[in-house]
Design a protein around this motif. Sequence first.
Motif: not given
Length: 380
Positions: A231-233, A282-283, A316-319
Amino acid sequence: MSLSHWLRGKSGTLPDETSDVVILGGGYIGLSVAWWLTEYRPDLKIIVLEKSKCGDGASGRNAGFLTAGSSAFYKSLSEKWGQEKALAILSYAKESLQSVHDHILSQTTDVVFEQSRSVTLLKDSSSFKAQEFGFEWKDRSSLPDRLKERFAGGFERSPEYEVNPLSLLNSLKKALNERKVKIIENVSGYKINAESVSTDTHEIKTKKVILALNGYFPQFHTVFQNLITPRRAQMMAVQIPDGFEASGLYYDPAERVYWRKAEDNILIIGGKRLLDEAGEVGDFDKVSPLIQEGLEDYIKNQLQLKYKVINRWSGTMGFTEHELPYLTQVKANLPVVMAGGFSGHGMGFGFKAAQEVAELSLGKVSHSFFDSFRPLNISL
């Protein structure tokens, strides 16, 4: 990001190599794992592979909050896991912050940082007993003037740190170079074989592999697609007028915004993901107009500041579903340990997490702290 034959230039393929450990991912976690491995075993030959440049991912795209997290975060953890486990997570984060300060921040002049405090802003008193988590309630009189009419006060925690995240990564790279760790940028590792890692340019024979890919795990293997969601920040840097004094790291959980005053007259702000939550999955690098407008609206209406946008970006972070990371061993052709799914808390948990990953890889421990929350049993 892979490079075509034309972009790679005359170098073409790289010569095959041999190592003891290959780390895939040259962000904060991957570099910190390499640092801890060299602390425990300076004799190891370690190679770090980064698909672009170290810091091009979320590690170099965040707001520079080196923090244990907001009181709202620990309220959520208490509701989900109970107070005892939430307190254990806070203890873990505090130990991570202290460790990175003692081992990295205080040992070099290369990192641009400042000891600070975090403030979780609230418009009314909270029922959450944040004081039991080391947060101190400060009423509106302690807030910056522009915030006094909008918030009843906030829960404050210290010490925490404001940091230029890229300077932190560069300091780790410098230390690793001195320790003879080989960092190869613009090269992707894409397959783990029986005795090697295949990259897009060569083979690296190795005994162990660390996966430090965070939001990019699903790209590496389909087994991670239901475990870690990229997910983007959205972030923004704006120039603001003189006279706005606001020392510290600020969270506004009601608005899903976080911000800090960085350099002179520069405000860094991020958040507002819920304005386009589905669109932020998305990445790939993408600036969202809807969310960026929401951040601007916050600056205008909540902070009541005049501003000039000087930069917009995303990271992009990973959740994970439980919003805690996976630090665990993975069954594969070689011994593999993964670290990913930090769910926006990679800077806070990262240095301690990297230590655990190094210990898992070396057989010093059999399970990580986070294995007790949601154990994982997967094979590549």
